[in-house]
Design a protein around this motif. Structure first.
Motif: not given
Length: 159
Positions: A134-152
């Motif tokens: 929420t301070d905008g300093k950290v950006h991460l992409r979480l790995p996924a092996r299969d499929g599409d992710v929606q509505e976390p």
């Protein structure tokens, strides 16, 4: 709805679309998305008085608002210049700051401690989860092996 007597109270009355409600941490109000001003923006309804007021003014599109746990800010899906980003709206100053620089962010979800925002985006042709602080300093992409992710969504806090 009042659980004790099962009475339903309508909170909004308009021809506009009113959707995506989210409770304030103190339980006294609800924020929601409405196009009553011509484009999607965030509004707040005070439960005691049913008074409705517009909350967001920056940008032509703000939706999917949720409060930070301290009730001082809202995390929103914000569109500016055609890009969908995750924004943090300060309720005292009225200022909105973009937390992400992606152009296809969606479905923001605030962590129970209010420090992180989980959201869906794309990496290549796959839907993936990303996290921004929420301070905008950290950006991460979480790995996924299969499929599409929606509505976390975050699970409940267990401390």
């Amino acid at each position: 709805i009042t659980i004790a007597n099962k009475q339903i109270k309508q909170l909004t009355r308009s021809n506009a679309i009113n959707t995506e409600p989210s409770w304030a941490p103190d339980g006294r109000s609800i924020v929601f998305t409405s196009d009553r001003g011509g484009a999607p923006q965030i509004y707040r309804v005070q439960l005691a008085s049913s008074k409705i007021s517009r909350v967001t003014y920056q940008g032509r599109y703000n939706a999917r608002a949720s409060y930070t746990p301290d009730g001082k800010e809202l995390v929103v899906l914000h569109r500016d210049r055609g890009n969908y980003t995750i924004g943090l709206h300060d309720l005292r100053s009225g200022q909105l700051v973009a937390l992400t620089n992606t152009d296809d962010a969606e479905s923001p979800s605030v962590s129970p401690n209010g420090k992180l925002v989980l959201f869906a985006t794309h990496y290549g042709s796959n839907g993936v989860l990303s996290v921004v602080s929420t301070d905008g300093k950290v950006h991460l992409r979480l790995p996924a092996r299969d499929g599409d992710v929606q509505e976390p969504a975050w699970g409940p806090f267990r401390g």
